[in-house]
Design a protein around this motif. Structure first.
Motif, PDB file in Angstrom:
ATOM      1  N   LEU A   1      -6.962 -43.019   8.224  1.00 44.22           N
ATOM      2  CA  LEU A   1      -6.234 -41.747   8.222  1.00 44.22           C
ATOM      3  C   LEU A   1      -7.093 -40.591   8.706  1.00 44.22           C
ATOM      4  CD1 LEU A   1      -4.279 -42.172   4.899  1.00 44.22           C
ATOM      5  CD2 LEU A   1      -3.273 -41.893   7.142  1.00 44.22           C
ATOM      6  N   GLY A   2      -8.349 -40.588   8.321  1.00 43.28           N
ATOM      7  CA  GLY A   2      -9.340 -39.686   8.900  1.00 43.28           C
ATOM      8  C   GLY A   2      -9.214 -38.231   8.554  1.00 43.28           C
ATOM      9  N   GLY A   3      -9.785 -37.401   9.439  1.00 40.04           N
ATOM     10  CA  GLY A   3      -9.874 -35.970   9.228  1.00 40.04           C
ATOM     11  C   GLY A   3     -11.284 -35.593   8.832  1.00 40.04           C
ATOM     12  N   GLY A   4     -11.726 -34.400   9.256  1.00 40.95           N
ATOM     13  CA  GLY A   4     -13.042 -33.940   8.855  1.00 40.95           C
ATOM     14  C   GLY A   4     -13.889 -33.577  10.037  1.00 40.95           C
ATOM     15  N   ALA A   5     -15.076 -33.043   9.770  1.00 44.82           N
ATOM     16  CA  ALA A   5     -15.918 -32.475  10.806  1.00 44.82           C
ATOM     17  C   ALA A   5     -16.403 -33.491  11.809  1.00 44.82           C
ATOM     18  CB  ALA A   5     -17.116 -31.772  10.152  1.00 44.82           C
ATOM     19  N   ASP A   6     -16.548 -34.754  11.400  1.00 45.44           N
ATOM     20  CA  ASP A   6     -17.053 -35.768  12.321  1.00 45.44           C
ATOM     21  C   ASP A   6     -15.948 -36.435  13.114  1.00 45.44           C
ATOM     22  OD1 ASP A   6     -19.702 -36.080  12.736  1.00 45.44           O
ATOM     23  OD2 ASP A   6     -19.886 -37.986  11.691  1.00 45.44           O
ATOM     24  N   ASN A   7     -14.725 -35.994  12.947  1.00 47.48           N
ATOM     25  CA  ASN A   7     -13.610 -36.611  13.667  1.00 47.48           C
ATOM     26  C   ASN A   7     -13.568 -36.079  15.091  1.00 47.48           C
ATOM     27  OD1 ASN A   7     -11.277 -37.688  14.589  1.00 47.48           O
ATOM     28  ND2 ASN A   7      -9.920 -36.432  13.349  1.00 47.48           N
ATOM     29  N   ALA A   8     -14.139 -36.867  16.015  1.00 50.57           N
ATOM     30  CA  ALA A   8     -14.275 -36.395  17.383  1.00 50.57           C
ATOM     31  C   ALA A   8     -12.958 -36.301  18.121  1.00 50.57           C
ATOM     32  CB  ALA A   8     -15.234 -37.315  18.148  1.00 50.57           C
ATOM     33  N   THR A   9     -11.881 -36.922  17.611  1.00 51.75           N
ATOM     34  CA  THR A   9     -10.625 -36.892  18.337  1.00 51.75           C
ATOM     35  C   THR A   9      -9.874 -35.580  18.171  1.00 51.75           C
ATOM     36  OG1 THR A   9      -9.387 -37.847  16.493  1.00 51.75           O
ATOM     37  CG2 THR A   9     -10.344 -39.379  18.078  1.00 51.75           C
ATOM     38  N   ALA A  10     -10.230 -34.798  17.156  1.00 52.57           N
ATOM     39  CA  ALA A  10      -9.537 -33.533  16.936  1.00 52.57           C
ATOM     40  C   ALA A  10      -9.767 -32.614  18.135  1.00 52.57           C
ATOM     41  CB  ALA A  10     -10.036 -32.894  15.657  1.00 52.57           C
ATOM     42  N   SER A  11      -8.702 -32.077  18.729  1.00 54.35           N
ATOM     43  CA  SER A  11      -8.804 -31.274  19.931  1.00 54.35           C
ATOM     44  C   SER A  11      -8.042 -29.974  19.763  1.00 54.35           C
ATOM     45  CB  SER A  11      -8.238 -32.042  21.138  1.00 54.35           C
ATOM     46  OG  SER A  11      -8.935 -33.244  21.343  1.00 54.35           O
TER      47      SER A  11
ATOM     48  N   LEU B   1      -4.682 -34.159   7.366  1.00 55.40           N
ATOM     49  CA  LEU B   1      -5.395 -35.268   6.765  1.00 55.40           C
ATOM     50  C   LEU B   1      -5.091 -36.576   7.489  1.00 55.40           C
ATOM     51  CD1 LEU B   1      -7.197 -36.141   4.352  1.00 55.40           C
ATOM     52  CD2 LEU B   1      -5.085 -36.588   3.106  1.00 55.40           C
ATOM     53  N   CYS B   2      -3.860 -36.715   7.960  1.00 53.52           N
ATOM     54  CA  CYS B   2      -3.431 -37.927   8.652  1.00 53.52           C
ATOM     55  C   CYS B   2      -3.389 -37.759  10.173  1.00 53.52           C
ATOM     56  CB  CYS B   2      -2.039 -38.344   8.180  1.00 53.52           C
ATOM     57  SG  CYS B   2      -1.883 -38.550   6.396  1.00 53.52           S
ATOM     58  N   VAL B   3      -2.960 -36.578  10.627  1.00 55.26           N
ATOM     59  CA  VAL B   3      -2.628 -36.439  12.048  1.00 55.26           C
ATOM     60  C   VAL B   3      -3.844 -36.499  12.953  1.00 55.26           C
ATOM     61  CG1 VAL B   3      -0.564 -35.098  11.514  1.00 55.26           C
ATOM     62  CG2 VAL B   3      -2.698 -33.896  12.054  1.00 55.26           C
ATOM     63  N   ASN B   4      -5.019 -36.072  12.485  1.00 52.44           N
ATOM     64  CA  ASN B   4      -6.179 -36.005  13.366  1.00 52.44           C
ATOM     65  C   ASN B   4      -6.542 -37.350  13.967  1.00 52.44           C
ATOM     66  OD1 ASN B   4      -6.460 -33.275  12.998  1.00 52.44           O
ATOM     67  ND2 ASN B   4      -8.126 -33.427  11.513  1.00 52.44           N
ATOM     68  N   CYS B   5      -6.302 -38.416  13.226  1.00 53.96           N
ATOM     69  CA  CYS B   5      -6.661 -39.739  13.737  1.00 53.96           C
ATOM     70  C   CYS B   5      -5.472 -40.549  14.230  1.00 53.96           C
ATOM     71  CB  CYS B   5      -7.397 -40.533  12.665  1.00 53.96           C
ATOM     72  SG  CYS B   5      -9.135 -40.080  12.502  1.00 53.96           S
ATOM     73  N   HIS B   6      -4.284 -40.283  13.716  1.00 49.67           N
ATOM     74  CA  HIS B   6      -3.170 -41.178  13.999  1.00 49.67           C
ATOM     75  C   HIS B   6      -2.176 -40.662  15.032  1.00 49.67           C
ATOM     76  CE1 HIS B   6      -3.795 -44.491  11.198  1.00 49.67           C
ATOM     77  NE2 HIS B   6      -4.296 -43.606  10.379  1.00 49.67           N
ATOM     78  N   PHE B   7      -2.251 -39.400  15.375  1.00 50.25           N
ATOM     79  CA  PHE B   7      -1.227 -38.828  16.249  1.00 50.25           C
ATOM     80  C   PHE B   7      -1.833 -37.875  17.268  1.00 50.25           C
ATOM     81  CE2 PHE B   7       0.641 -39.561  12.022  1.00 50.25           C
ATOM     82  CZ  PHE B   7       1.606 -40.495  12.357  1.00 50.25           C
ATOM     83  N   THR B   8      -1.049 -37.591  18.299  1.00 51.82           N
ATOM     84  CA  THR B   8      -1.393 -36.558  19.268  1.00 51.82           C
ATOM     85  C   THR B   8      -0.490 -35.365  19.012  1.00 51.82           C
ATOM     86  OG1 THR B   8      -2.035 -38.194  20.930  1.00 51.82           O
ATOM     87  CG2 THR B   8      -1.532 -35.967  21.714  1.00 51.82           C
ATOM     88  N   LEU B   9      -1.111 -34.238  18.711  1.00 50.67           N
ATOM     89  CA  LEU B   9      -0.399 -33.013  18.370  1.00 50.67           C
ATOM     90  C   LEU B   9      -0.564 -32.009  19.503  1.00 50.67           C
ATOM     91  CD1 LEU B   9       1.181 -31.743  15.970  1.00 50.67           C
ATOM     92  CD2 LEU B   9      -1.003 -30.802  15.184  1.00 50.67           C
TER      93      LEU B   9
END
Length: 327
Positions: free
Chosen positions: A8-18, A75-83
């Motif tokens: 589910l991910g999320g957080g400062a080390d989540n490189a996919t967050a754009s 909490l969920c979207v950063n890793c599982h979806f494209t927003l």
């Protein structure tokens, strides 16, 4: 339940967050990359968009974390979806998609595709090099950017939030290894063959994926231990992951004694105790590993690392089956 539901991910080390305002969405890529898009549609990355909100385990974790709707909170979207932010309104446009790995495209998508204002037949080599350099500078993460790609993968496949594991019951991470996971169902190397074949990575590329992937695995786990506050499951799992990675890297260092950067990574791996209340030392060790990995990607292309081949997972370990292009 498929593997990505566990991240589910999320957080400062989540490189996919754009920056969602710069997300173009997969349709922008599909205009030219038709075969690559079809390969993506057969993956769990694509299917998570519809499957995850209906999954019982995912909803159980969400409930424990106080998330009412899986598609509504970061909490969920950063890793599982494209927003995507469009007209000042954020909307979900896909699961894990092109820009999750290659970076939000608004600034670079035209640069990388316009052949310096010419056609592919008339663009000079110098113009192409300048175009790619500009695309890189504007945030494109290309297949040769081993470290950045690995950071994106491990940013979600190793959960960066302690409470999600300790409180939510989420797994701390996938049994993720960069070669075996990148050469299976997610493989979409069809561009240079003009869509005729989905070409596996070369031996040299597999060596780089393996080496850099192990290094980022170690770096990510060490940072996780540094952030952990409780002597409980998350900290234990991060320590186990870090210990496994540093043992594997010790074997790599033994196989490639002429690559001093690997030996330096092994030193950093043991420079700080894998324990709580040690964030400063662990962060310094992770930063040192990161620096050496970047140096490796700048200095080596894998062609001189053949002695790593016996350590690298073979096709029998690949996760899923790569799609064959339409002819």
């Amino acid at each position: 339940m498929f593997g990505l539901l566990l991240i589910l991910g999320g957080g400062a080390d989540n490189a996919t967050a754009s920056d969602t305002a710069k997300i173009m969405g997969p349709n922008a890529c599909a205009e030219c990359h038709k075969q690559e898009t079809e390969a993506w549609k057969s993956t769990h990355h694509f299917k998570t968009y519809r499957a995850m909100p209906r999954d019982a385990k995912a909803n159980e974790i969400a409930k424990k974390m106080g998330v009412r709707r899986i598609k509504s909170e970061s909490l969920c979207v950063n890793c599982h979806f494209t927003l995507q932010n469009k007209n000042n309104k954020e909307q979900f446009v896909a699961g894990v998609s092109c820009e999750s790995c290659h970076g939000a495209g608004q600034d670079w998508i035209k640069v990388h595709s316009e052949f310096s204002g010419k056609t592919i037949l008339f663009e000079t080599k110098a113009e192409a090099q300048a175009r790619w350099k500009l695309a890189d500078a504007k945030g494109m993460i290309r297949p040769r950017a081993f470290y950045q790609l690995a950071k994106n993968c491990y940013g979600c496949h190793v959960v960066p939030q302690e409470d999600l594991v300790n409180k939510g019951g989420h797994r701390a991470g996938s049994d993720f290894e960069l070669v075996s996971w990148s050469q299976g169902e997610v493989l979409h190397n069809t561009w240079h063959s003009k869509g005729r074949a989905n070409v596996p990575a070369s031996a040299a590329r597999r060596r780089m994926l393996y080496l850099v992937g192990l290094g980022v695995d170690l770096e990510t786990a060490i940072r996780g231990i540094g952030r952990a506050k409780t002597r409980w499951l998350y900290a234990f799992e991060m320590a186990k992951r870090a210990d496994r990675a540093r043992k594997q890297l010790a074997a790599v260092a033994k196989a490639a004694p002429d690559v001093p950067e690997i030996a330096e990574i092994v030193k950093y791996a043991h420079a700080a105790g894998l324990k709580l209340n040690n964030e400063r030392a662990l962060t310094a060790a992770a930063d040192g590993i990161s620096k050496q990995l970047i140096a490796i990607t700048e200095k080596y292309d894998g062609s001189t690392l053949a002695r790593l081949d016996p350590l690298i997972p073979g096709p029998e370990k690949y996760k899923g089956v790569a799609r064959k292009p339409d002819n």
